[in-house]
Write a protein that holds these residues in place. Structure first.
Motif, PDB file in Angstrom:
ATOM      1  N   ASP A   1      21.843  55.032  44.913  1.00 55.47           N
ATOM      2  CA  ASP A   1      21.328  55.614  46.147  1.00 55.47           C
ATOM      3  C   ASP A   1      22.340  55.520  47.287  1.00 55.47           C
ATOM      4  O   ASP A   1      22.473  56.452  48.087  1.00 55.47           O
ATOM      5  N   GLU A   2      23.054  54.408  47.368  1.00 54.99           N
ATOM      6  CA  GLU A   2      24.090  54.280  48.396  1.00 54.99           C
ATOM      7  C   GLU A   2      25.207  55.283  48.148  1.00 54.99           C
ATOM      8  O   GLU A   2      25.732  55.902  49.075  1.00 54.99           O
TER       9      GLU A   2
ATOM     10  N   GLY B   1      21.060  60.753  28.580  1.00 55.76           N
ATOM     11  CA  GLY B   1      21.152  59.597  27.690  1.00 55.76           C
ATOM     12  C   GLY B   1      21.223  58.265  28.402  1.00 55.76           C
ATOM     13  O   GLY B   1      20.855  57.234  27.828  1.00 55.76           O
ATOM     14  N   GLN B   2      21.694  58.262  29.653  1.00 55.12           N
ATOM     15  CA  GLN B   2      21.793  57.005  30.410  1.00 55.12           C
ATOM     16  C   GLN B   2      20.788  56.946  31.567  1.00 55.12           C
ATOM     17  O   GLN B   2      20.869  56.042  32.403  1.00 55.12           O
ATOM     18  N   ALA B   3      19.864  57.881  31.599  1.00 52.14           N
ATOM     19  CA  ALA B   3      18.923  57.941  32.724  1.00 52.14           C
ATOM     20  C   ALA B   3      18.063  56.696  32.832  1.00 52.14           C
ATOM     21  O   ALA B   3      17.663  56.309  33.936  1.00 52.14           O
ATOM     22  N   HIS B   4      17.798  56.029  31.715  1.00 50.98           N
ATOM     23  CA  HIS B   4      16.960  54.836  31.745  1.00 50.98           C
ATOM     24  C   HIS B   4      17.635  53.674  32.476  1.00 50.98           C
ATOM     25  O   HIS B   4      16.974  52.689  32.826  1.00 50.98           O
ATOM     26  N   ARG B   5      18.929  53.802  32.754  1.00 54.65           N
ATOM     27  CA  ARG B   5      19.655  52.735  33.429  1.00 54.65           C
ATOM     28  C   ARG B   5      19.735  52.943  34.948  1.00 54.65           C
ATOM     29  O   ARG B   5      20.223  52.069  35.670  1.00 54.65           O
ATOM     30  N   LEU B   6      19.267  54.086  35.411  1.00 51.06           N
ATOM     31  CA  LEU B   6      19.400  54.388  36.829  1.00 51.06           C
ATOM     32  C   LEU B   6      18.636  53.392  37.709  1.00 51.06           C
ATOM     33  O   LEU B   6      19.154  52.948  38.738  1.00 51.06           O
ATOM     34  N   ALA B   7      17.411  53.061  37.307  1.00 51.56           N
ATOM     35  CA  ALA B   7      16.618  52.138  38.123  1.00 51.56           C
ATOM     36  C   ALA B   7      17.294  50.781  38.245  1.00 51.56           C
ATOM     37  O   ALA B   7      17.233  50.127  39.294  1.00 51.56           O
TER      38      ALA B   7
ATOM     39  N   SER C   1      13.686  56.908  46.525  1.00 51.73           N
ATOM     40  CA  SER C   1      14.882  56.574  45.764  1.00 51.73           C
ATOM     41  C   SER C   1      15.020  57.513  44.575  1.00 51.73           C
ATOM     42  O   SER C   1      14.099  57.648  43.769  1.00 51.73           O
ATOM     43  N   PHE C   2      16.163  58.168  44.473  1.00 45.01           N
ATOM     44  CA  PHE C   2      16.429  59.015  43.315  1.00 45.01           C
ATOM     45  C   PHE C   2      16.396  58.175  42.043  1.00 45.01           C
ATOM     46  O   PHE C   2      15.766  58.545  41.051  1.00 45.01           O
TER      47      PHE C   2
END
Length: 226
Positions: free
Chosen positions: A192-193, A179-185, A158-159
């Motif tokens: 991912d979809e 700046g918003q990378a912490h919200r990706l998970a 998963s990216f």
């Protein structure tokens, strides 16, 4: 003295071995599977497995092939009305869904079908459908390979999960665009979809452009291209 009645069903079968091995891999990963562990799960002695499979690798191949057998191939039937592009799209969705249900098996499936019957049926169906659609055999082979690379690659990881949910890990002084990378998970499924859908659309658009060029070439030359 009465003889003891035989059980109606055999204690062990190929299907039961494959089902149990698949469950172990799904729950704990490929490294969890050993013939000793599998025999214990089945409640039999280790050597009894070898009446059905010669090696652990043969068991894994059978487990992997059971996953390949779940992939929908109906869109490649000669009587199916879907065109080649729609067929590839629908097949890719089914392919990815099958892998998503068994993520620990993806590395094994990514190696290719080998001698596995269901895996070979997948390859045969894709190649045959592309050739019937007018793709040259060499290009049909490339398309089958490309789709496998794309789908298995998307299922390998998963990216979104590659980023931690700690905002302090992405200091804007070092990573001004994260700046918003912490919200990706948190939005893993959507991210991912979306990435898969975007990539599949771009891939099919590119193949569509190649197909149009090929068709024009065949029309102008009045022949076929190898």
């Amino acid at each position: 003295m009465c003889a003891m009645a035989r059980p109606r069903k055999p204690l062990l079968s190929r299907d039961r071995i494959v089902e149990t091995a698949g469950r172990l891999v799904d729950e704990e990963g490929l490294d969890a599977l050993s013939t000793r562990r599998l025999a214990a799960e089945l409640g039999v002695s280790g050597p009894s497995l070898y009446n059905h499979f010669r090696t652990k690798d043969e068991i894994l191949d059978a487990v992997a092939d059971a996953v390949s057998a779940k992939i929908d191939l109906s869109m490649f039937d000669p009587d199916d009305p879907r065109d080649w592009r729609t067929a590839l799209h629908d097949w890719a969705l089914s392919y990815r869904a099958a892998l998503a249900d068994h993520p620990h098996l993806v590395p094994l499936l990514a190696r290719g079908p080998g001698r596995r019957p269901a895996g070979l049926k997948v390859a045969d169906a894709v190649f045959g459908a592309m050739v019937r659609a007018g793709w040259p055999p060499a290009q049909a082979t490339h398309i089958g390979a490309l789709m496998r690379y794309f789908v298995t690659g998307s299922a390998l990881g998963s990216f979104a999960r590659g980023f931690v949910d700690d905002e302090s890990a992405y200091d804007p002084a070092d990573y001004p665009h994260l700046g918003q990378a912490h919200r990706l998970a948190e939005h893993r499924e959507k991210v991912d979809e979306g990435a898969f859908t975007t990539g599949l659309r771009a891939l099919l658009d590119g193949l569509g452009a190649q197909y149009e060029k090929h068709e024009k070439h065949v029309h102008v030359s009045g022949g076929t291209e190898a």
